[in-house]
Write an enzyme that holds these catalytic residues in place. Structure first.
Site, PDB file in Angstrom:
ATOM      1  N   HIS A  72     -36.164   7.765 -70.235  1.00 41.87           N
ATOM      2  CA  HIS A  72     -36.438   7.166 -71.554  1.00 41.87           C
ATOM      3  C   HIS A  72     -37.901   6.768 -71.630  1.00 41.87           C
ATOM      4  O   HIS A  72     -38.378   6.009 -70.794  1.00 41.87           O
ATOM      5  CB  HIS A  72     -35.558   5.940 -71.776  1.00 41.87           C
ATOM      6  CG  HIS A  72     -34.163   6.301 -72.184  1.00 41.87           C
ATOM      7  ND1 HIS A  72     -33.384   5.496 -72.971  1.00 41.87           N
ATOM      8  CD2 HIS A  72     -33.421   7.384 -71.923  1.00 41.87           C
ATOM      9  CE1 HIS A  72     -32.212   6.076 -73.180  1.00 41.87           C
ATOM     10  NE2 HIS A  72     -32.206   7.221 -72.544  1.00 41.87           N
ATOM     11  N   TYR A 201     -32.441  -2.719 -79.082  1.00 43.76           N
ATOM     12  CA  TYR A 201     -32.330  -4.179 -78.896  1.00 43.76           C
ATOM     13  C   TYR A 201     -32.397  -4.812 -80.280  1.00 43.76           C
ATOM     14  O   TYR A 201     -33.378  -4.619 -81.007  1.00 43.76           O
ATOM     15  CB  TYR A 201     -33.485  -4.708 -78.039  1.00 43.76           C
ATOM     16  CG  TYR A 201     -33.413  -4.335 -76.578  1.00 43.76           C
ATOM     17  CD1 TYR A 201     -33.851  -3.099 -76.117  1.00 43.76           C
ATOM     18  CD2 TYR A 201     -32.907  -5.231 -75.639  1.00 43.76           C
ATOM     19  CE1 TYR A 201     -33.794  -2.765 -74.769  1.00 43.76           C
ATOM     20  CE2 TYR A 201     -32.844  -4.915 -74.280  1.00 43.76           C
ATOM     21  CZ  TYR A 201     -33.288  -3.678 -73.856  1.00 43.76           C
ATOM     22  OH  TYR A 201     -33.231  -3.355 -72.522  1.00 43.76           O
ATOM     23  N   PRO A 293     -30.061 -10.552 -68.565  1.00 48.41           N
ATOM     24  CA  PRO A 293     -30.207  -9.095 -68.551  1.00 48.41           C
ATOM     25  C   PRO A 293     -31.087  -8.512 -69.655  1.00 48.41           C
ATOM     26  O   PRO A 293     -31.352  -7.312 -69.646  1.00 48.41           O
ATOM     27  CB  PRO A 293     -28.761  -8.588 -68.683  1.00 48.41           C
ATOM     28  CG  PRO A 293     -27.989  -9.719 -69.247  1.00 48.41           C
ATOM     29  CD  PRO A 293     -28.680 -10.972 -68.838  1.00 48.41           C
ATOM     30  N   LYS A 297     -34.063  -6.443 -65.636  1.00 47.90           N
ATOM     31  CA  LYS A 297     -34.899  -6.642 -64.450  1.00 47.90           C
ATOM     32  C   LYS A 297     -34.133  -6.957 -63.154  1.00 47.90           C
ATOM     33  O   LYS A 297     -34.698  -6.823 -62.055  1.00 47.90           O
ATOM     34  CB  LYS A 297     -35.905  -7.794 -64.704  1.00 47.90           C
ATOM     35  CG  LYS A 297     -37.000  -7.417 -65.657  1.00 47.90           C
ATOM     36  CD  LYS A 297     -38.049  -6.541 -64.986  1.00 47.90           C
ATOM     37  CE  LYS A 297     -38.833  -5.714 -65.973  1.00 47.90           C
ATOM     38  NZ  LYS A 297     -38.368  -4.343 -66.140  1.00 47.90           N
ATOM     39  N   TYR A 385     -41.659  -4.081 -69.217  1.00 49.77           N
ATOM     40  CA  TYR A 385     -40.352  -3.405 -69.302  1.00 49.77           C
ATOM     41  C   TYR A 385     -40.269  -2.248 -68.299  1.00 49.77           C
ATOM     42  O   TYR A 385     -39.256  -2.069 -67.629  1.00 49.77           O
ATOM     43  CB  TYR A 385     -40.098  -2.901 -70.731  1.00 49.77           C
ATOM     44  CG  TYR A 385     -38.664  -2.461 -70.963  1.00 49.77           C
ATOM     45  CD1 TYR A 385     -37.693  -3.383 -71.354  1.00 49.77           C
ATOM     46  CD2 TYR A 385     -38.267  -1.146 -70.762  1.00 49.77           C
ATOM     47  CE1 TYR A 385     -36.376  -3.002 -71.549  1.00 49.77           C
ATOM     48  CE2 TYR A 385     -36.945  -0.743 -70.950  1.00 49.77           C
ATOM     49  CZ  TYR A 385     -36.013  -1.683 -71.351  1.00 49.77           C
ATOM     50  OH  TYR A 385     -34.699  -1.298 -71.530  1.00 49.77           O
TER      51      TYR A 385
HETATM   52  P1  RFL Z   1     -24.854  -8.159 -56.162  1.00 56.49           P
HETATM   53  O1  RFL Z   1     -24.833  -6.906 -56.913  1.00 56.49           O
HETATM   54  O2  RFL Z   1     -24.192  -9.352 -56.731  1.00 56.49           O
HETATM   55  O3  RFL Z   1     -24.264  -7.838 -54.715  1.00 56.49           O
HETATM   56  C1  RFL Z   1     -23.959  -8.860 -53.784  1.00 56.49           C
HETATM   57  C2  RFL Z   1     -22.897  -8.363 -52.858  1.00 56.49           C
HETATM   58  O4  RFL Z   1     -22.610  -9.373 -51.880  1.00 56.49           O
HETATM   59  C3  RFL Z   1     -21.200  -9.505 -51.733  1.00 56.49           C
HETATM   60  N1  RFL Z   1     -20.906 -10.869 -51.243  1.00 56.49           N
HETATM   61  C4  RFL Z   1     -20.580 -11.135 -49.972  1.00 56.49           C
HETATM   62  N2  RFL Z   1     -20.441 -10.358 -48.895  1.00 56.49           N
HETATM   63  C5  RFL Z   1     -20.067 -10.947 -47.726  1.00 56.49           C
HETATM   64  N3  RFL Z   1     -19.823 -12.283 -47.616  1.00 56.49           N
HETATM   65  C6  RFL Z   1     -19.955 -13.116 -48.665  1.00 56.49           C
HETATM   66  N4  RFL Z   1     -19.712 -14.418 -48.556  1.00 56.49           N
HETATM   67  C7  RFL Z   1     -20.350 -12.543 -49.913  1.00 56.49           C
HETATM   68  N5  RFL Z   1     -20.557 -13.057 -51.153  1.00 56.49           N
HETATM   69  C8  RFL Z   1     -20.897 -12.028 -51.941  1.00 56.49           C
HETATM   70  C9  RFL Z   1     -20.660  -9.227 -53.115  1.00 56.49           C
HETATM   71  O5  RFL Z   1     -19.293  -8.848 -53.083  1.00 56.49           O
HETATM   72  C10 RFL Z   1     -21.583  -8.109 -53.574  1.00 56.49           C
HETATM   73  O6  RFL Z   1     -21.095  -6.837 -53.238  1.00 56.49           O
HETATM   74  O7  RFL Z   1     -26.384  -8.607 -55.838  1.00 56.49           O
HETATM   75  P2  RFL Z   1     -27.662  -7.722 -55.541  1.00 56.49           P
HETATM   76  O8  RFL Z   1     -27.356  -6.673 -54.502  1.00 56.49           O
HETATM   77  O9  RFL Z   1     -28.753  -8.697 -55.312  1.00 56.49           O
HETATM   78  O10 RFL Z   1     -27.947  -6.904 -56.875  1.00 56.49           O
HETATM   79  C11 RFL Z   1     -28.340  -7.572 -58.048  1.00 56.49           C
HETATM   80  C12 RFL Z   1     -27.855  -6.827 -59.292  1.00 56.49           C
HETATM   81  O11 RFL Z   1     -26.467  -6.591 -59.153  1.00 56.49           O
HETATM   82  C13 RFL Z   1     -28.133  -7.595 -60.583  1.00 56.49           C
HETATM   83  O12 RFL Z   1     -29.388  -8.223 -60.530  1.00 56.49           O
HETATM   84  C14 RFL Z   1     -28.112  -6.683 -61.836  1.00 56.49           C
HETATM   85  O13 RFL Z   1     -26.836  -6.167 -62.051  1.00 56.49           O
HETATM   86  C15 RFL Z   1     -28.568  -7.440 -63.081  1.00 56.49           C
HETATM   87  N6  RFL Z   1     -28.456  -6.639 -64.317  1.00 56.49           N
HETATM   88  C16 RFL Z   1     -29.407  -5.699 -64.635  1.00 56.49           C
HETATM   89  N7  RFL Z   1     -30.431  -5.432 -63.805  1.00 56.49           N
HETATM   90  C17 RFL Z   1     -31.347  -4.446 -64.098  1.00 56.49           C
HETATM   91  O14 RFL Z   1     -32.285  -4.236 -63.306  1.00 56.49           O
HETATM   92  N8  RFL Z   1     -31.241  -3.663 -65.239  1.00 56.49           N
HETATM   93  C18 RFL Z   1     -30.242  -3.855 -66.128  1.00 56.49           C
HETATM   94  O15 RFL Z   1     -30.161  -3.108 -67.101  1.00 56.49           O
HETATM   95  C19 RFL Z   1     -29.286  -4.918 -65.860  1.00 56.49           C
HETATM   96  N9  RFL Z   1     -28.263  -5.137 -66.692  1.00 56.49           N
HETATM   97  C20 RFL Z   1     -27.383  -6.850 -65.187  1.00 56.49           C
HETATM   98  C21 RFL Z   1     -27.323  -6.069 -66.388  1.00 56.49           C
HETATM   99  C22 RFL Z   1     -26.393  -7.774 -64.921  1.00 56.49           C
HETATM  100  C23 RFL Z   1     -25.363  -7.972 -65.819  1.00 56.49           C
HETATM  101  N10 RFL Z   1     -24.380  -8.926 -65.508  1.00 56.49           N
HETATM  102  C24 RFL Z   1     -23.022  -8.597 -65.381  1.00 56.49           C
HETATM  103  C25 RFL Z   1     -24.808 -10.222 -65.033  1.00 56.49           C
HETATM  104  C26 RFL Z   1     -26.295  -6.253 -67.292  1.00 56.49           C
HETATM  105  C27 RFL Z   1     -25.333  -7.221 -67.032  1.00 56.49           C
HETATM  106  C28 RFL Z   1     -24.277  -7.421 -68.079  1.00 56.49           C
HETATM  107  C1  PHB Z   2     -27.122  -1.712 -69.626  1.00 56.94           C
HETATM  108  O1  PHB Z   2     -27.136  -0.516 -69.921  1.00 56.94           O
HETATM  109  O2  PHB Z   2     -26.143  -2.247 -69.077  1.00 56.94           O
HETATM  110  C2  PHB Z   2     -28.300  -2.559 -69.943  1.00 56.94           C
HETATM  111  C3  PHB Z   2     -29.461  -1.958 -70.419  1.00 56.94           C
HETATM  112  C4  PHB Z   2     -30.559  -2.736 -70.736  1.00 56.94           C
HETATM  113  C5  PHB Z   2     -30.485  -4.110 -70.581  1.00 56.94           C
HETATM  114  C6  PHB Z   2     -29.341  -4.699 -70.092  1.00 56.94           C
HETATM  115  C7  PHB Z   2     -28.238  -3.922 -69.779  1.00 56.94           C
HETATM  116  O3  PHB Z   2     -31.569  -4.873 -70.923  1.00 56.94           O
END
Ligand code: RFL
Ligand code: PHB
Length: 390
Positions: A72, A201, A293, A297, A385
């Site tokens: 994109h 957005y 989100p 990032k 971004y």
């Molecule tokens: P995670 O993914 O939470 O993984 C942590 C892992 O640790 C395990 N765990 C344990 N294991 C052993 N013992 C314990 N006591 C434990 N406690 C926990 C868990 O089961 C899990 O498997 O953290 P990590 O690896 O730091 O990754 C971070 C990302 O997952 C997170 O920052 C992103 O998903 C945030 N996010 C987005 N980030 C982007 O860069 N671009 C995006 O477009 C974006 N969109 C989003 C998002 C997060 C969202 N939510 C649900 C908050 C959209 C949404 C809706």
């Molecule tokens: C997504 O596709 O889940 C998504 C994309 C952009 C964002 C947050 C979530 O800023």
């Protein structure tokens, strides 16, 4: 069991760190509380910065990403009922983002780890961290009712916001900074073609909305909702109607609806724990910080953290230098705070706040108008971004 680095958590931070360390010849073991399928079922991020893709390229695990990922070079901001395209590529001097789901990144990393014959312990219960300020760090866990211990040189806490690693640090050794936003995001995944080729957005009087995607046939949509909303109260039809009401007439008309595959509510929060190193324990990813989100990032910050950490550990083992390890926290936090700022700014500009008087709405409108009409402001949004340099 003995290993050099015990990694807690098999999310993107832990899995990527494991592969980077392996590439540097540093053996590691990953302990994950859940099973593999559970980890892969969590629908989260969708937008990868070029730096994140670069790390995966370095590891040689981008075959599927380059085949299926969507490049994109722009996003759209919809406000006042009108869509404005931001040319990210032009405004950032040639950078783009790749739309490729977090679940796919994690799956590719898991497959690479299996292929390399590296140890990942799933369903590891009661993980506990010991002596990370001392000379013999250890991690204990219980698997199938049997207790185990791993002796290691270092522990990497990659276990997310609710993980055990940060909680194992003495309270007086860590300082936290937090903003909890007074709303959440209700997300829906469906096998329907995206409403538009680029992400939209939306700032609307009924609240924020985001049109995103996972592939040309799979869409991901979000609408801002109240914090106390229950997902059970949102039928698919209600969701589609709400989303449609926040879009411009052309997008509302073009929206293809269908049954949801997943629907969930995520609260929005900014959180940073400082420092990110405690003796021989390092925190990385959501274990150390959370961003709302809106700036896409979170996953990308997890990637830059583990890039810095893997480099620091490589320096330690190959060059017998502690400089990287000593500098890890400050180096990572410098980039983290810039992403925290950007995510907070995007969130503030795009959402409706419950205590919003007319003044705040007018400021949002002025800011959005400035962002899309000023070259300098467009560039500032774009360079954040697509991702600030490592
Ligand atoms: P995670 O993914 O939470 O993984 C942590 C892992 O640790 C395990 N765990 C344990 N294991 C052993 N013992 C314990 N006591 C434990 N406690 C926990 C868990 O089961 C899990 O498997 O953290 P990590 O690896 O730091 O990754 C971070 C990302 O997952 C997170 O920052 C992103 O998903 C945030 N996010 C987005 N980030 C982007 O860069 N671009 C995006 O477009 C974006 N969109 C989003 C998002 C997060 C969202 N939510 C649900 C908050 C959209 C949404 C809706
Ligand atoms: C997504 O596709 O889940 C998504 C994309 C952009 C964002 C947050 C979530 O800023």
């Amino acid at each position: 069991m003995r290993t050099k680095v015990a990694i807690i958590g098999a999310g993107p931070a832990g899995m990527l760190l494991g592969q980077l360390l392996h590439a540097y010849g540093i053996d590691n073991v990953i302990l994950e509380r859940k099973d593999r399928d559970y980890v892969l079922a969590r629908i989260r991020a969708g937008v990868l910065e070029q730096g994140t893709v670069g790390l995966l390229e370095k590891l040689g695990i981008t075959e599927r990403l380059h085949h299926e990922g969507l490049i994109h070079d722009g996003i759209e901001l919809l406000f006042g009922g009108v869509r404005h395209r931001l040319d990210l590529k032009h405004a950032s001097g040639g950078k783009v983002v790749t739309v490729y789901g977090q679940t796919e990144v994690t799956r590719d990393l898991m497959d690479a780890r299996v292929k390399a014959g590296l140890t990942t312990v799933y369903d590891a219960d009661q993980v506990s961290l010991h002596d990370f300020y001392g000379s013999s760090p250890r991690v204990r866990y219980v698997k199938d009712g049997v207790s185990h211990e791993i002796a290691c040189d270092f522990i990497a806490g990659c276990d997310g916001f609710h993980g055990v690693s940060r909680q194992s640090v003495p309270a007086d050794a860590v300082k936290t900074f937090e903003r909890v936003y007074p709303f959440g995001w209700l997300g829906l995944l469906s096998d329907t073609p995206p409403v538009s080729p680029e992400l939209i957005y939306t700032n609307h009087e009924r609240g924020f909305a985001l049109c995103s995607m996972r592939s040309p046939t799979r869409s991901r949509y979000y609408v801002q909702c109240a914090l106390d909303e229950k997902v059970e109260n949102w039928s698919d039809d209600r969701f589609w109607d709400e989303l449609r009401s926040r879009l411009d007439p052309e997008a509302a008309e073009a929206l293809v609806t269908g049954p949801s595959i997943e629907k969930s509510i995520a609260p929005l929060r900014s959180f940073v724990a400082e420092p990110m190193r405690f003796g021989k324990l390092f925190l990385a990813g959501d274990a150390a910080h959370i961003v709302p989100p809106t700036g896409a990032k979170g996953l990308n910050l997890a990637a830059s953290d583990v890039h810095y950490l893997s480099q620091a550990l490589r320096e330690f083992y190959d060059e017998k230098s502690s400089a990287g390890i000593d500098g890890y926290s400050a180096r990572a936090l410098m980039r983290v705070w810039k992403a925290v700022r950007f995510s907070w700014w995007m969130t503030s500009m795009m959402h409706r706040f419950p205590d919003n008087d007319g003044f705040a709405t007018k400021l949002q409108q002025a800011e959005l108008d400035y962002v899309v009409h000023s070259k300098a402001a467009t560039s500032a949004l774009a360079e954040n971004y697509v991702g600030l340099p490592y």
